[in-house]
Design an enzyme around this catalytic site. Structure first.
Site, mmCIF file in Angstrom:
data_model
loop_
_atom_site.group_PDB
_atom_site.id
_atom_site.type_symbol
_atom_site.label_atom_id
_atom_site.label_comp_id
_atom_site.label_asym_id
_atom_site.label_seq_id
_atom_site.Cartn_x
_atom_site.Cartn_y
_atom_site.Cartn_z
ATOM 1 N N LYS A 195 22.537 -72.157 -57.153
ATOM 2 C CA LYS A 195 21.081 -71.612 -57.024
ATOM 3 C C LYS A 195 20.242 -72.089 -58.312
ATOM 4 C CE LYS A 195 18.134 -67.549 -56.449
ATOM 5 N NZ LYS A 195 18.172 -66.214 -56.164
ATOM 6 N N GLU A 233 29.824 -74.500 -60.621
ATOM 7 C CA GLU A 233 29.589 -73.025 -59.907
ATOM 8 C C GLU A 233 30.017 -72.982 -58.670
ATOM 9 O OE1 GLU A 233 27.846 -70.747 -61.228
ATOM 10 O OE2 GLU A 233 26.648 -71.040 -62.602
ATOM 11 N N LYS A 248 20.690 -74.049 -53.058
ATOM 12 C CA LYS A 248 19.283 -73.490 -52.863
ATOM 13 C C LYS A 248 18.502 -74.269 -53.869
ATOM 14 C CE LYS A 248 16.931 -69.106 -52.867
ATOM 15 N NZ LYS A 248 16.914 -67.883 -53.509
HETATM 16 C C1 PBG Z 1 16.740 -63.162 -55.217
HETATM 17 C C2 PBG Z 1 16.435 -64.112 -54.375
HETATM 18 C C3 PBG Z 1 15.214 -64.945 -54.486
HETATM 19 C C4 PBG Z 1 15.124 -65.696 -53.539
HETATM 20 C C5 PBG Z 1 16.575 -65.259 -52.534
HETATM 21 N N1 PBG Z 1 17.228 -64.140 -53.329
HETATM 22 C C6 PBG Z 1 14.391 -65.070 -55.462
HETATM 23 C C7 PBG Z 1 14.582 -65.427 -56.937
HETATM 24 O O1 PBG Z 1 15.625 -65.893 -57.098
HETATM 25 O O2 PBG Z 1 13.533 -65.533 -57.758
HETATM 26 C C8 PBG Z 1 14.606 -66.793 -53.009
HETATM 27 C C9 PBG Z 1 14.131 -67.271 -51.750
HETATM 28 C C10 PBG Z 1 13.125 -68.088 -51.216
HETATM 29 O O3 PBG Z 1 12.437 -68.421 -52.029
HETATM 30 O O4 PBG Z 1 12.903 -68.108 -49.816
HETATM 31 N N2 PBG Z 1 17.218 -63.199 -56.715
#
Ligand code: PBG
Length: 325
Positions: A195, A233, A248
């Site tokens: 992520k 990771e 992601k």
């Molecule tokens: C929570 C989380 C986020 C997203 C999914 N879970 C936001 C972030 O990490 O700031 C983003 C999902 C999206 O942008 O559609 N940590």
């Protein structure tokens, strides 16, 4: 053997012929629909930065999930917005918290629907960071305890799968251990493994009210420059017991989806995030591109790269689109 013996255009001559040679396909079963549920909300409300996506009350959540399920979408991913936030994100693991209530209701009303919950603190902390602070730093090991509590409360409520999105070290192992200790051996674990600290989460933070009050998430989320680190990771999360791993955002990391798919035998999922959705929506609204075609091309590219499942705000529209495409 080349032209004129070989003519690539033969395979493109008619719609039927093109369909016969189509390598990548999508259908409703490829998608997971993210849903926002708000404590104390009546009805549902629009999200300015995500046209077409709404924040839900428990009642409208069930309605929306039923629609998705009837279109053939197998799973939803739940995000909760609590009434009250605090420094420790305690509402994230409250027995009668909004997500816990939503999970119970979803499992009761739509037993066949797979319910996945996002495990993170950022919607629940007053400072908007994804864990417990020590000064201005997010403290890794204290946060692990919080994440264990959140995941356990979701499993207790009946979640089929928990999905930690915080990017703390060791969270997958910690959550697996906590679940197993309490007998939740069958609760699945989807790890947001690779992520990235991304600008494309902007609209989501609007939707989920989770913008950090200071600083950014760069001490926990990955730099998008690092592909080998992303593989590490993923490897670590698999070693710690993740059932599936996620990359992601999706469109800016297609190479990593492909790499992960080649390298690991575990399911690789991709999150087509809020910003990726909203920028196409915005351009579509302006008449600068054909929204539906851009949606289809984006989702197909994510699948072609190797994603086994795609988490997308377009799940319902895409299910309909690909059913008739
Ligand atoms: C929570 C989380 C986020 C997203 C999914 N879970 C936001 C972030 O990490 O700031 C983003 C999902 C999206 O942008 O559609 N940590």
């Amino acid at each position: 053997m080349s032209y004129p013996t070989n003519r690539m255009r033969r395979m493109r001559k008619t719609k039927g012929i093109r369909a016969l040679f189509q390598e990548t396909r999508l259908s409703a079963s490829d998608f997971v629909l993210p849903l926002f549920v708000v404590e104390g909300l009546k009805g549902s409300e629009a999200i300015d930065s995500m046209p077409g996506v709404r924040r839900h009350s428990l009642t409208s959540l069930i309605h929306e999930a039923k629609q998705a399920y009837s279109l053939g979408i197998p799973a939803v991913l739940l995000f909760g917005l609590p009434k009250a936030k605090d420094a420790l994100g305690t509402q994230a693991y409250a027995k009668a918290g909004i997500v816990q209530k939503a999970v119970r209701l979803l499992k009761k009303e739509i037993p066949g629907l797979v319910v996945i919950t996002d495990v993170c603190a950022c919607e629940y902390t007053s400072h908007g960071h994804c864990g417990v602070l020590n000064g201005k730093e997010v403290d890794n090991d204290t946060t692990l305890v919080l994440l264990q509590n959140i995941a356990l409360s979701h499993a207790e409520a009946g979640a089929d799968m928990v999905a930690p999105s915080d990017m703390m070290d060791g969270r997958v192992g910690a959550i697996r251990k906590a679940l197993d200790k309490d007998g939740y051996n069958d609760t699945l674990l989807l790890s947001y493994a690779a992520k990235f600290a991304s600008a494309f989460y902007g609209p989501f933070r609007d939707a989920a009210d989770s913008t950090p009050a200071f600083g950014d998430r760069k001490t926990y989320q990955m730099p998008s420059t690092n592909a080998r680190e992303a593989m590490r990771e993923i490897q670590l999360d698999l070693e710690e017991g993740a059932d599936a791993v996620m990359v992601k955002p999706a469109l800016t990391a297609l190479d990593l989806i492909a790499r992960a798919k080649h390298r690991f035998l575990a399911p690789v999922w991709a999150y087509h995030v809020s910003g990726e959705y909203s920028m196409i929506k915005a351009a579509g609204k302006l008449g600068w591109l054909n929204e539906e075609a851009a949606m289809a091309e984006s989702l197909l590219a994510i699948k072609r790269a190797g994603a086994d499942r795609i988490i997308t705000y377009w799940a319902k529209e895409a299910a309909k689109y690909f059913a008739s495409a």
